[in-house]
Design a protein around this motif. Structure first.
Motif, PDB file in Angstrom:
ATOM      1  N   LEU A 133       0.818  -1.214   0.000  1.00  0.00           N
ATOM      2  CA  LEU A 133       0.000   0.000   0.000  1.00  0.00           C
ATOM      3  C   LEU A 133       0.852   1.265   0.000  1.00  0.00           C
ATOM      4  O   LEU A 133       0.514   2.250  -0.661  1.00  0.00           O
ATOM      5  N   TRP A 134       1.952   1.250   0.740  1.00  0.00           N
ATOM      6  CA  TRP A 134       2.819   2.430   0.738  1.00  0.00           C
ATOM      7  C   TRP A 134       3.483   2.600  -0.627  1.00  0.00           C
ATOM      8  O   TRP A 134       3.686   3.725  -1.095  1.00  0.00           O
ATOM      9  N   GLU A 135       3.800   1.491  -1.268  1.00  0.00           N
ATOM     10  CA  GLU A 135       4.363   1.546  -2.621  1.00  0.00           C
ATOM     11  C   GLU A 135       3.331   2.101  -3.594  1.00  0.00           C
ATOM     12  O   GLU A 135       3.658   2.899  -4.486  1.00  0.00           O
ATOM     13  N   LEU A 136       2.078   1.681  -3.434  1.00  0.00           N
ATOM     14  CA  LEU A 136       0.995   2.182  -4.280  1.00  0.00           C
ATOM     15  C   LEU A 136       0.787   3.672  -4.052  1.00  0.00           C
ATOM     16  O   LEU A 136       0.595   4.437  -5.006  1.00  0.00           O
ATOM     17  N   LEU A 137       0.834   4.094  -2.792  1.00  0.00           N
ATOM     18  CA  LEU A 137       0.657   5.511  -2.483  1.00  0.00           C
ATOM     19  C   LEU A 137       1.781   6.351  -3.103  1.00  0.00           C
ATOM     20  O   LEU A 137       1.528   7.440  -3.642  1.00  0.00           O
ATOM     21  N   ALA A 138       3.008   5.838  -3.049  1.00  0.00           N
ATOM     22  CA  ALA A 138       4.143   6.548  -3.649  1.00  0.00           C
ATOM     23  C   ALA A 138       3.977   6.640  -5.162  1.00  0.00           C
ATOM     24  O   ALA A 138       4.236   7.689  -5.774  1.00  0.00           O
ATOM     25  N   PHE A 139       3.523   5.541  -5.780  1.00  0.00           N
ATOM     26  CA  PHE A 139       3.298   5.542  -7.228  1.00  0.00           C
ATOM     27  C   PHE A 139       2.217   6.549  -7.606  1.00  0.00           C
ATOM     28  O   PHE A 139       2.370   7.319  -8.563  1.00  0.00           O
ATOM     29  N   ALA A 140       1.126   6.568  -6.843  1.00  0.00           N
ATOM     30  CA  ALA A 140       0.041   7.518  -7.119  1.00  0.00           C
ATOM     31  C   ALA A 140       0.537   8.956  -7.004  1.00  0.00           C
ATOM     32  O   ALA A 140       0.134   9.834  -7.784  1.00  0.00           O
ATOM     33  N   SER A 141       1.419   9.208  -6.050  1.00  0.00           N
ATOM     34  CA  SER A 141       1.927  10.570  -5.872  1.00  0.00           C
ATOM     35  C   SER A 141       2.784  11.002  -7.048  1.00  0.00           C
ATOM     36  O   SER A 141       2.763  12.164  -7.456  1.00  0.00           O
ATOM     37  N   LYS A 142       3.564  10.059  -7.603  1.00  0.00           N
ATOM     38  CA  LYS A 142       4.404  10.395  -8.756  1.00  0.00           C
ATOM     39  C   LYS A 142       3.550  10.741  -9.972  1.00  0.00           C
ATOM     40  O   LYS A 142       3.939  11.543 -10.815  1.00  0.00           O
ATOM     41  N   MET A 143       2.370  10.117 -10.081  1.00  0.00           N
ATOM     42  CA  MET A 143       1.454  10.422 -11.177  1.00  0.00           C
ATOM     43  C   MET A 143       0.493  11.555 -10.830  1.00  0.00           C
ATOM     44  O   MET A 143      -0.275  12.003 -11.673  1.00  0.00           O
ATOM     45  N   ASP A 144       0.543  11.979  -9.562  1.00  0.00           N
ATOM     46  CA  ASP A 144      -0.399  12.974  -9.037  1.00  0.00           C
ATOM     47  C   ASP A 144      -1.842  12.529  -9.277  1.00  0.00           C
ATOM     48  O   ASP A 144      -2.702  13.317  -9.668  1.00  0.00           O
ATOM     49  N   ASP A 145      -2.096  11.248  -9.033  1.00  0.00           N
ATOM     50  CA  ASP A 145      -3.429  10.667  -9.192  1.00  0.00           C
ATOM     51  C   ASP A 145      -4.097  10.649  -7.821  1.00  0.00           C
ATOM     52  O   ASP A 145      -3.943   9.714  -7.043  1.00  0.00           O
ATOM     53  N   ARG A 146      -4.840  11.714  -7.514  1.00  0.00           N
ATOM     54  CA  ARG A 146      -5.443  11.868  -6.197  1.00  0.00           C
ATOM     55  C   ARG A 146      -6.479  10.776  -5.921  1.00  0.00           C
ATOM     56  O   ARG A 146      -6.614  10.316  -4.784  1.00  0.00           O
ATOM     57  N   ASN A 147      -7.196  10.346  -6.951  1.00  0.00           N
ATOM     58  CA  ASN A 147      -8.204   9.293  -6.754  1.00  0.00           C
ATOM     59  C   ASN A 147      -7.555   7.975  -6.353  1.00  0.00           C
ATOM     60  O   ASN A 147      -8.036   7.281  -5.458  1.00  0.00           O
ATOM     61  N   LEU A 148      -6.461   7.638  -7.019  1.00  0.00           N
ATOM     62  CA  LEU A 148      -5.754   6.404  -6.666  1.00  0.00           C
ATOM     63  C   LEU A 148      -5.149   6.522  -5.275  1.00  0.00           C
ATOM     64  O   LEU A 148      -5.160   5.563  -4.496  1.00  0.00           O
ATOM     65  N   GLY A 149      -4.637   7.699  -4.942  1.00  0.00           N
ATOM     66  CA  GLY A 149      -4.088   7.916  -3.607  1.00  0.00           C
ATOM     67  C   GLY A 149      -5.134   7.740  -2.523  1.00  0.00           C
ATOM     68  O   GLY A 149      -4.870   7.133  -1.475  1.00  0.00           O
ATOM     69  N   LEU A 150      -6.339   8.238  -2.782  1.00  0.00           N
ATOM     70  CA  LEU A 150      -7.427   8.091  -1.822  1.00  0.00           C
ATOM     71  C   LEU A 150      -7.798   6.616  -1.657  1.00  0.00           C
ATOM     72  O   LEU A 150      -8.051   6.152  -0.543  1.00  0.00           O
ATOM     73  N   MET A 151      -7.811   5.878  -2.759  1.00  0.00           N
ATOM     74  CA  MET A 151      -8.125   4.453  -2.685  1.00  0.00           C
ATOM     75  C   MET A 151      -7.083   3.717  -1.842  1.00  0.00           C
ATOM     76  O   MET A 151      -7.418   2.822  -1.052  1.00  0.00           O
ATOM     77  N   ALA A 152      -5.816   4.107  -1.976  1.00  0.00           N
ATOM     78  CA  ALA A 152      -4.753   3.484  -1.181  1.00  0.00           C
ATOM     79  C   ALA A 152      -4.910   3.830   0.297  1.00  0.00           C
ATOM     80  O   ALA A 152      -4.779   2.968   1.176  1.00  0.00           O
ATOM     81  N   LEU A 153      -5.212   5.092   0.592  1.00  0.00           N
ATOM     82  CA  LEU A 153      -5.365   5.516   1.981  1.00  0.00           C
ATOM     83  C   LEU A 153      -6.536   4.808   2.658  1.00  0.00           C
ATOM     84  O   LEU A 153      -6.458   4.455   3.839  1.00  0.00           O
ATOM     85  N   LYS A 154      -7.618   4.606   1.926  1.00  0.00           N
ATOM     86  CA  LYS A 154      -8.789   3.957   2.516  1.00  0.00           C
ATOM     87  C   LYS A 154      -8.523   2.491   2.863  1.00  0.00           C
ATOM     88  O   LYS A 154      -9.237   1.912   3.673  1.00  0.00           O
ATOM     89  N   GLU A 155      -7.495   1.899   2.230  1.00  0.00           N
ATOM     90  CA  GLU A 155      -7.121   0.533   2.563  1.00  0.00           C
ATOM     91  C   GLU A 155      -6.252   0.486   3.823  1.00  0.00           C
ATOM     92  O   GLU A 155      -6.033  -0.580   4.390  1.00  0.00           O
ATOM     93  N   MET A 156      -5.738   1.640   4.238  1.00  0.00           N
ATOM     94  CA  MET A 156      -4.938   1.732   5.458  1.00  0.00           C
ATOM     95  C   MET A 156      -5.848   2.058   6.640  1.00  0.00           C
ATOM     96  O   MET A 156      -7.071   2.133   6.508  1.00  0.00           O
ATOM     97  N   ASN A 157      -5.257   2.266   7.783  1.00  0.00           N
ATOM     98  CA  ASN A 157      -5.975   2.762   8.952  1.00  0.00           C
ATOM     99  C   ASN A 157      -5.030   3.699   9.706  1.00  0.00           C
ATOM    100  O   ASN A 157      -3.846   3.803   9.364  1.00  0.00           O
ATOM    101  N   LEU A 158      -5.559   4.369  10.712  1.00  0.00           N
ATOM    102  CA  LEU A 158      -4.757   5.372  11.411  1.00  0.00           C
ATOM    103  C   LEU A 158      -3.515   4.758  12.047  1.00  0.00           C
ATOM    104  O   LEU A 158      -2.419   5.328  11.987  1.00  0.00           O
ATOM    105  N   GLU A 159      -3.661   3.581  12.622  1.00  0.00           N
ATOM    106  CA  GLU A 159      -2.525   2.958  13.307  1.00  0.00           C
ATOM    107  C   GLU A 159      -1.417   2.583  12.329  1.00  0.00           C
ATOM    108  O   GLU A 159      -0.243   2.888  12.552  1.00  0.00           O
TER     109      GLU A 159
END
Length: 206
Positions: free
Chosen positions: A91-117
Motif C-alpha cells: 500500500l505504501w508503494e501504491l501511495l508513492a506511485f500515485a503521488s508520482k502520477m499525481d493521481d489523487r483518486n488512486l491515492g485516496l483508494m490506497a489511503l482507505k485501505e490503510m488505517n490510522l494505526e
C-alpha cells in the motif's frame, strides 16, 4: 506503434531518406515490452474492457499508458481497481506511485485501505512490525508530502516528560537543585482521531 521493415540496401536515395525520416517521426515510442503493449491495445479496443492477469509492476505501467494516451475514465478506473486489488503488502508503494502520477483518486483508494494505526506507524495494515513514518512519507512527491503532513496532523499543546533542573527543599529546609523528569506543556503535532476525516481531507485543496 509498429515499425516498418528496414530498407534492403544500405544506399538509399534522397526521397527514400526523407520518407524514412518522416516514418520515424510518426512512430509512437512506448517504454514497455511487446506483450504489455498488446495487452494495452486489446484493453482499449475491446467492446467490453477486460484486463488480462498482470503483476503489480505491469499494472502500474498500464496505468501510465492510460494516462499517456488519455484513456477513458472507464479504462482508468478498471486499472486503478486492479492496482488496489494487487496492493496487499504494497500500500505504501501504491501511495508513492500515485503521488508520482499525481493521481489523487488512486491515492485516496490506497489511503482507505490503510488505517490510522498502520499509517502513523509507517507499516502495512496487516504488518506486525512498525516502519518509519518519516521514511515512508519521503518516498512520496513533495506536494503529497505536504498534504499528508497537514491533513492527518493537528497542532495542539501536549504534555511530555522532560528531564530538567528542579528546585527541591531538603528535610533541613534548604533549597537544592536536582535533575528530574517533569511534565511539560509543549506545542506538538498529533494525528487526528478519525481516519475517515483524514481521507476526506486528503481529497480537498484546503
Amino acid at each position: 506503434m509498429l515499425d516498418l521493415p528496414k530498407p534492403i540496401c544500405d544506399v538509399i536515395s534522397d526521397g527514400i531518406a526523407n520518407s524514412e525520416v518522416r516514418r520515424k517521426e510518426n512512430i509512437i515510442n512506448m517504454e514497455v515490452d511487446s506483450k504489455l503493449t498488446g495487452y494495452f491495445l486489446a484493453f482499449l479496443g475491446a467492446d467490453i474492457p477486460l484486463l488480462p492477469p498482470t503483476s503489480f509492476a505491469d499494472t502500474c505501467k498500464l496505468l501510465r499508458l492510460c494516462d499517456q494516451f488519455e484513456a477513458t475514465n472507464e479504462h482508468v478506473n478498471l486499472v486503478r481497481e486492479r492496482l488496489v486489488g494487487e496492493s496487499k503488502g504494497k500500500l505504501w508503494e501504491l501511495l508513492a506511485f500515485a503521488s508520482k502520477m499525481d493521481d489523487r483518486n488512486l491515492g485516496l483508494m490506497a489511503l482507505k485501505e490503510m488505517n490510522l494505526e498502520s499509517f502513523s506507524h509507517g507499516r502495512e495494515p496487516e504488518g506486525k512490525y512498525d516502519g518509519l513514518f518519516v521514511n515512508r512519507i519521503s518516498d512520496l512527491s513533495l506536494a503529497w508530502q505536504g498534504k499528508l503532513y497537514s491533513s492527518p496532523l493537528k497542532d495542539e499543546t501536549v504534555t511530555v516528560n522532560r528531564f530538567c533542573l528542579c528546585t527541591r527543599v531538603s528535610k533541613k529546609g534548604r533549597d537544592y537543585t536536582t535533575r528530574d523528569w517533569e511534565p511539560t506543556q509543549v506545542p506538538g503535532l498529533t494525528f487526528v482521531d478519525s481516519w475517515e476525516r483524514n481521507c476526506n481531507g486528503f481529497v480537498t485543496d484546503k
